[in-house]
Scaffold this active site. Structure first.
Site, PDB file in Angstrom:
ATOM      1  N   LYS A 187      96.331  24.271  65.042  1.00  0.00           N
ATOM      2  CA  LYS A 187      97.227  24.393  66.202  1.00  0.00           C
ATOM      3  C   LYS A 187      97.544  22.981  66.735  1.00  0.00           C
ATOM      4  O   LYS A 187      97.230  21.995  66.083  1.00  0.00           O
ATOM      5  CB  LYS A 187      96.583  25.278  67.258  1.00  0.00           C
TER       6      LYS A 187
HETATM    7  C1  LIG Z   1      96.507  31.464  66.206  1.00  0.00           C
HETATM    8  C2  LIG Z   1      97.090  32.514  67.067  1.00  0.00           C
HETATM    9  C3  LIG Z   1      96.273  33.421  67.758  1.00  0.00           C
HETATM   10  C4  LIG Z   1      94.781  33.449  67.593  1.00  0.00           C
HETATM   11  O1  LIG Z   1      94.162  32.306  68.089  1.00  0.00           O
HETATM   12  P1  LIG Z   1      92.585  32.121  67.904  1.00  0.00           P
HETATM   13  O2  LIG Z   1      92.249  30.931  68.746  1.00  0.00           O
HETATM   14  O3  LIG Z   1      92.339  31.887  66.450  1.00  0.00           O
HETATM   15  O4  LIG Z   1      91.934  33.364  68.398  1.00  0.00           O
HETATM   16  C5  LIG Z   1      96.884  34.331  68.598  1.00  0.00           C
HETATM   17  N1  LIG Z   1      98.214  34.378  68.742  1.00  0.00           N
HETATM   18  C6  LIG Z   1      99.044  33.540  68.083  1.00  0.00           C
HETATM   19  C7  LIG Z   1     100.525  33.621  68.301  1.00  0.00           C
HETATM   20  C8  LIG Z   1      98.499  32.585  67.214  1.00  0.00           C
HETATM   21  O5  LIG Z   1      99.325  31.774  66.533  1.00  0.00           O
END
Ligand SMILES: *Cc1c(COP(=O)(O)O)cnc(C)c1O
Length: 387
Positions: A187
């Site tokens: 991310k």
């Molecule tokens: C990556 C992602 C998640 C999950 O995030 P985590 O921190 O891995 O739980 C949820 N929603 C979206 C849109 C994502 O891209």
């Protein structure tokens, strides 16, 4: 001596870690406070300031934050919660985990965000609306907030890909009762696993804090009776630890630089793709929305004359990492299909996105010239993938 060196691979995403994160983690590990310590506190304070929210509560993942956001509002059996048909499955799963029912809403063709008109059509009786800022471009929050207010639903924002994204100049995560950010390795920044909940209502923030940690009541005079606490609510263990928070603080200090590189890489790649007729791209601005440039989504012709999977193989063979956001419309994943009987054709835009787009990298790990290399590979790949 002049043998051609193969070009270095360009992964879709790559965590940008160096000695600052390693030293920050080592400092925590060589001390005695591994949880509930100063790094977690400082990370929350700095993050809240960064997004302009009254409070930020660190959690173990974005999914944990989304789950908490519904749970503390008492979402449960019999409740219906709107979820975009095109998102990470986490957005829908947290509704199921509360025992409530997701109501899938198709998305807009030009942004991939929840279609406000489609939401309006089924809004009667909704308990909550979960919005997802698809690939970092904020949703039409004016319209969605108005629809939610009219029907008495509260709004939760999935900001997993929208760190840095604004709507009308305001950072995402300030439009719902909570904003939920992800620090998964690929991310905008990482704490390895981890997430942050933002809230502007102190009562919501307090409830999230309590529920992420077993439902402890921390108001008891612990100084006079050490180790004594009461439990006043049901809760989880969804906490972040000190190592993750220390890594997060180091990453936060680099975020401006990351964001500038993402924006520049996005612009360079978009420009370089502009003469590839078969590919269109989502804009990174629409109305009041400004994207956080998570990736560049290359959209192939709707008639399917370019074989998406062949193009992906071509790019991967050229050393270019790609992703798909997401591999299926969520209601068509086996779990949801079997539970609710959804069929192909019910969410045409989400299904089209799942089949006809490729996410290309624009992260801060790209080197000078990489955008041109990616565009050249798309150009040759599109020729190779014609059917
Ligand atoms: C990556 C992602 C998640 C999950 O995030 P985590 O921190 O891995 O739980 C949820 N929603 C979206 C849109 C994502 O891209």
């Amino acid at each position: 001596m002049n043998a051609e060196k193969p070009l270095a691979p360009i992964p879709f995403g790559k965590p940008m870690l160096d000695s600052s994160e390693i030293e920050a983690a080592a400092r925590v590990l060589s001390g005695t406070t591994l949880v509930h310590g100063p790094a977690t506190h400082e990370f929350e304070e700095q993050f809240a300031r960064r997004v302009g929210a009254a409070e930020a509560i660190s959690v173990s993942s974005c999914t944990a934050g989304l789950h908490l956001s519904l749970f503390v509002h008492g979402v449960g059996p019999g409740d219906r919660v709107a979820v975009p048909a095109m998102t990470h499955v986490a957005t829908a799963h947290v509704v199921e985990l509360c025992g409530a029912t997701p109501v899938f809403i198709d998305v807009e063709r030009d942004t991939g965000n929840m279609d406000a008109a489609a939401l309006d059509a089924v809004s009667a009786g909704l308990r909550a609306v979960e919005v997802v800022h698809y690939l970092g471009l904020p949703c039409d929050m004016d319209r969605i907030s108005a629809i939610a207010a009219k029907t008495g639903a509260f709004v939760v924002e999935d900001c997993a890909l929208s760190l840095g994204a604004t709507y009308g100049g305001r950072h995402t995560g300030n439009f719902g009762v909570t904003g939920n950010f992800s620090f998964y390795p690929v991310k905008h920044m990482t704490t390895i696993e981890g997430g942050m909940v933002t809230a502007n209502d102190p009562a919501v923030a307090a409830k999230i804090r309590q529920t992420k940690a077993f439902g402890y009541d921390r108001t008891i005079a612990q100084r006079t009776r050490p180790g004594i606490y009461d439990v006043v609510a049901l809760g989880f263990n969804y906490r972040m630890n000190e190592v993750e928070a220390a890594v997060g603080l180091a990453q936060l200090g680099k975020l401006d630089n990351f964001a500038a590189k993402r924006a520049a890489n996005y612009a360079a790649l978009k420009k370089a793709l502009s003469d590839v007729d078969e590919v269109t791209v989502f804009e990174s601005e629409k109305g009041k929305a400004r994207s956080s440039h998570y990736c560049l989504n290359a959209i192939l012709p709707a008639d399917g004359h370019i074989d998406r999977d062949a193009l992906v193989k071509h790019l991967n063979a050229a050393g270019i990492g790609t992703s798909v956001h997401y591999p299926a419309a969520v209601p068509l994943f086996t779990y949801y299909r079997e539970k609710y009987g959804y069929r192909p054709g019910q969410f045409p835009v989400a299904e089209w996105l799942a089949d006809q787009t490729i996410s290309l990298p624009v992260g801060p790990h790209l080197a000078e010239g990489d955008a041109l290399r990616i565009a050249a590979a798309v150009k040759s790949g599109v020729r190779a993938a014609k059917r």
